[in-house]
Write a protein that holds these residues in place. Sequence first.
Motif, PDB file in Angstrom:
ATOM      1  N   ILE A 149       0.844  -1.201   0.000  1.00  0.00           N
ATOM      2  CA  ILE A 149       0.000   0.000   0.000  1.00  0.00           C
ATOM      3  C   ILE A 149       0.881   1.253   0.000  1.00  0.00           C
ATOM      4  N   PHE A 150       1.989   1.211   0.703  1.00  0.00           N
ATOM      5  CA  PHE A 150       2.894   2.366   0.726  1.00  0.00           C
ATOM      6  C   PHE A 150       3.374   2.708  -0.682  1.00  0.00           C
ATOM      7  N   MET A 151       3.792   1.693  -1.431  1.00  0.00           N
ATOM      8  CA  MET A 151       4.269   1.936  -2.790  1.00  0.00           C
ATOM      9  C   MET A 151       3.136   2.435  -3.679  1.00  0.00           C
ATOM     10  N   LEU A 152       1.929   1.879  -3.477  1.00  0.00           N
ATOM     11  CA  LEU A 152       0.787   2.354  -4.267  1.00  0.00           C
ATOM     12  C   LEU A 152       0.508   3.824  -3.979  1.00  0.00           C
ATOM     13  N   LEU A 153       0.512   4.190  -2.691  1.00  0.00           N
ATOM     14  CA  LEU A 153       0.276   5.591  -2.329  1.00  0.00           C
ATOM     15  C   LEU A 153       1.381   6.493  -2.874  1.00  0.00           C
ATOM     16  N   LEU A 154       2.593   6.005  -2.837  1.00  0.00           N
ATOM     17  CA  LEU A 154       3.717   6.797  -3.330  1.00  0.00           C
ATOM     18  C   LEU A 154       3.575   7.036  -4.837  1.00  0.00           C
ATOM     19  N   MET A 155       3.203   5.976  -5.583  1.00  0.00           N
ATOM     20  CA  MET A 155       3.031   6.127  -7.030  1.00  0.00           C
ATOM     21  C   MET A 155       1.870   7.064  -7.351  1.00  0.00           C
ATOM     22  N   GLU A 156       0.775   6.899  -6.619  1.00  0.00           N
ATOM     23  CA  GLU A 156      -0.385   7.761  -6.880  1.00  0.00           C
ATOM     24  C   GLU A 156      -0.083   9.204  -6.484  1.00  0.00           C
TER      25      GLU A 156
ATOM     26  N   CYS B  92      12.606   9.561  -5.605  1.00  0.00           N
ATOM     27  CA  CYS B  92      13.620   8.499  -5.618  1.00  0.00           C
ATOM     28  C   CYS B  92      14.113   8.227  -4.205  1.00  0.00           C
ATOM     29  N   GLY B  93      14.267   9.280  -3.436  1.00  0.00           N
ATOM     30  CA  GLY B  93      14.706   9.115  -2.061  1.00  0.00           C
ATOM     31  C   GLY B  93      13.665   8.399  -1.205  1.00  0.00           C
ATOM     32  N   LEU B  94      12.391   8.539  -1.589  1.00  0.00           N
ATOM     33  CA  LEU B  94      11.320   7.865  -0.841  1.00  0.00           C
ATOM     34  C   LEU B  94      11.167   6.407  -1.248  1.00  0.00           C
ATOM     35  N   GLY B  95      11.852   5.995  -2.322  1.00  0.00           N
ATOM     36  CA  GLY B  95      11.815   4.590  -2.715  1.00  0.00           C
ATOM     37  C   GLY B  95      11.111   4.308  -4.015  1.00  0.00           C
ATOM     38  N   LEU B  96      10.771   5.379  -4.762  1.00  0.00           N
ATOM     39  CA  LEU B  96      10.065   5.180  -6.027  1.00  0.00           C
ATOM     40  C   LEU B  96      11.070   5.285  -7.173  1.00  0.00           C
ATOM     41  N   ASP B  97      11.223   4.211  -7.913  1.00  0.00           N
ATOM     42  CA  ASP B  97      12.189   4.171  -9.003  1.00  0.00           C
ATOM     43  C   ASP B  97      11.791   5.135 -10.126  1.00  0.00           C
ATOM     44  N   ARG B  98      12.793   5.618 -10.872  1.00  0.00           N
ATOM     45  CA  ARG B  98      12.520   6.558 -11.974  1.00  0.00           C
ATOM     46  C   ARG B  98      11.558   5.958 -13.001  1.00  0.00           C
ATOM     47  N   SER B  99      11.709   4.643 -13.250  1.00  0.00           N
ATOM     48  CA  SER B  99      10.857   4.012 -14.264  1.00  0.00           C
ATOM     49  C   SER B  99       9.386   3.993 -13.850  1.00  0.00           C
ATOM     50  N   GLN B 100       9.133   4.199 -12.566  1.00  0.00           N
ATOM     51  CA  GLN B 100       7.760   4.193 -12.075  1.00  0.00           C
ATOM     52  C   GLN B 100       7.183   5.599 -11.949  1.00  0.00           C
ATOM     53  N   GLN B 101       7.987   6.609 -12.262  1.00  0.00           N
ATOM     54  CA  GLN B 101       7.554   7.994 -12.059  1.00  0.00           C
ATOM     55  C   GLN B 101       6.931   8.576 -13.326  1.00  0.00           C
ATOM     56  N   SER B 102       5.994   9.479 -13.106  1.00  0.00           N
ATOM     57  CA  SER B 102       5.352  10.196 -14.212  1.00  0.00           C
ATOM     58  C   SER B 102       5.967  11.576 -14.430  1.00  0.00           C
ATOM     59  N   LEU B 103       6.916  11.977 -13.569  1.00  0.00           N
ATOM     60  CA  LEU B 103       7.534  13.307 -13.694  1.00  0.00           C
ATOM     61  C   LEU B 103       8.393  13.425 -14.943  1.00  0.00           C
ATOM     62  N   GLU B 104       8.662  12.300 -15.601  1.00  0.00           N
ATOM     63  CA  GLU B 104       9.428  12.367 -16.844  1.00  0.00           C
ATOM     64  C   GLU B 104       8.728  13.230 -17.875  1.00  0.00           C
ATOM     65  N   VAL B 105       7.388  13.367 -17.733  1.00  0.00           N
ATOM     66  CA  VAL B 105       6.650  14.192 -18.690  1.00  0.00           C
ATOM     67  C   VAL B 105       7.079  15.660 -18.585  1.00  0.00           C
ATOM     68  N   VAL B 106       7.470  16.092 -17.382  1.00  0.00           N
ATOM     69  CA  VAL B 106       7.915  17.485 -17.205  1.00  0.00           C
ATOM     70  C   VAL B 106       9.244  17.701 -17.933  1.00  0.00           C
ATOM     71  N   PHE B 107      10.115  16.658 -17.890  1.00  0.00           N
ATOM     72  CA  PHE B 107      11.377  16.770 -18.636  1.00  0.00           C
ATOM     73  C   PHE B 107      11.108  16.821 -20.140  1.00  0.00           C
TER      74      PHE B 107
END
Length: 743
Positions: free
Chosen positions: A586-593, A638-653
């Motif tokens: 659940i932590f990872m799900l909340l982090l991704m969301e 990334c520091g919280l444990g969410l890998d770059r491949s799982q992030q949506s912030l790449e859209v800002v780049f």
Amino acid sequence: ASSPDEEWPEAEKAEKLARGAALKWASGVFYCPEKLEGLGQYRRRETQRNSSIQSRLKSTVQSYLEGVSAGLEQLQSAAREVQSACQDLGAARWALLDSADHFQGLQQMRALMAEHVQLASVVQVLPQLFSVHEVFSHTLQLLHGQHLLEAHAELMMMEHLRDDILSQLHLRGLSNAQATVLSYFGGLQEINESLAKQLWDIVGSSLQLVREDPVLFVTAVRIIEREEKIDDTVLLEATFLPPGRPKGWRQKFYHVLQETITGAHFHATCMDVEGPGLARHLAALQKGIVSELRVVKDLMVQCVPAHYNILSVCTATYHQALTSHLQDILREDLDKQALFLLLEWALRVYHSPEMMGHPDLLPEVDVSALGPLMSPELVDQTERKYVVKVKASVLEWMQRTLEVEFKEWFREEEPETDHQGFFQSALPVIVMQMLNENIQVASLITDSLQQKVYNMALEELEAFLGRLREALVQCGKEHQKDRTIPKHYVSYLLAMLNNNLALSSSVSSLHPNTARTEVPTSLRAALDRMQKKACQLLLEELLLDLQPLCLQLPSRKWLSGSQLVSSMCEVIDKYAKDFSHVRKPIFMLLLMESELLVASQYLRALMQKKMVCKSEEERRQLCNRLLQDATQLRELFCGLGLDRSQQSLEVVFALQELICLNDPALLSLEVLGFITKYPDVSDEHITTLLDLRGDVSKEVRHMVLEMMAQHPQVLPESYRPIFSTILVPAPELPFCLRKGKCA
């Protein structure tokens, strides 16, 4: 006169055949000339042969003639004897005709003889007839003194006397006199009834008598057997049926015994059908039936003939009476404890060594051939009633649990934590323990009942999750009105997520077959809806804290280097610390969301058309700011444990590269790469982003949109939408009035 040939045609035919045969033989013998020398020899031999045949014929004819002569002599002798017999018969006939008048006197003598025989018979029974009433009185005295065998012997004697007289009257067609005889012997009816009453009282007390005084019971059985033999004899003769026959006392014996058994245990006018009362009643039945069957097996069997099958009769009586008795009880409105008791008693206890399988009863007592105590249809019906009662109880308990849980959310203290620091409450333990206990209790009865309760438990758990979800929604509405209520709103939402995960992992343990771990689709969907609702409320809370910061994007102050994103990072980090109180999935799900929410809110703020770059310098500042913000946010997650491949912030780049492109003529190619990577982006989104640059001509804009039209995109199945949740403000119409107050 006819010729001899006409009288004896067979002789002529025989002579011809003989001549033909002789000629054939002679032609065969004398065919060769050398055979003629033996002609004389052949003649002598045939002459001798003919002489022999003629002598044999003469002898045969002589014997025949002698036999005929003897036969004629015998016939003549027989004729003389017949003639003599005819003469004797004629003489006898004339003698009988002369004596006919004397026969009439013999007829009268015959009638007198028959009357004499009748009178002699009457004279023989007169002493007995005169003593009938005296015998009646004596028999009644014997009955009152319980001298049953003597009384029955006198009764049989009187009945035999009466029946003999009635039979004689019946054979002589004197039916009118039968009423007089029946009236004279009318006291037999009273004696019969008195004896029968005593017999049935004895049979009714047989279970006690065989233990205390078996002689009286044996006497009753002997009398019943006497009467049965008399019944059989009367029915076999079938010429005259005496009054009151057949008595059928053996059948009555069975009937009275069965009525005694059923009346002693199963004819209670009122009975407490509640749990404790019914338990006491069933325990009493169990004890009483076992005790009485032991008496029948050990004592009563020895007191009756073997063909009575008394043990089988009593066993079947108890079985059938119990079947009817249980059906009567089940017609009442029973609670779940009573229904469970009945099912357990009928399906488990009844056949156990504690009752019909008792060591003292085996192997003589066998109820397996008597059928089930409760039919499969009745068992199924009772199980369904039990499930309905359990369902109502479970619903009530779950509702109480939910009410207590709802009140807990508004406490001043945070929810309790486990040894790993994860928020939790007692709700999953209470709910699962309640459901599991009911399923385990049902397993003590039948597999079908366990399956029914299991299915009910899953249905109730699914319904409970729906009510729990509604309670979360209600709590969220209360929180929207005042964000200080509940005080620990986020903590209790996190506790509910842990509770939901605990419920999800415990559902498989409810299954009767522990090897099966699948969860029904509908229940899995209810668990998912519950999880999504709690996550949604948490993200809405995060959004409320982020929105004031996002409203400041984009702006000139932001371009010049404010601490806006740092403040956003502080908010996110605060929530991430709270999220650490939920288990890892659940932590990872909340982090991704949360990361997706931050990225979409950041993009939404950029697309609100608050700012347009007026110069190349501003575009350069915007590119730098986008790069810095995206990098800062990415490093945070990334520091919280969410890998770059799982992030949506790449859209800002990717957006930053689109803004930083120096040559607008290359925008078509850049946009093509952008929409390929983010296929949910629309024409309005691209138009707004191009407006943000501030240097895109209409021709370039038209070329970009035309290129997008030529390359429609299809969303992959694994794609997480970003732009489809972002609405672009509608452009202002050129002919609208200026904003301002009306004159």
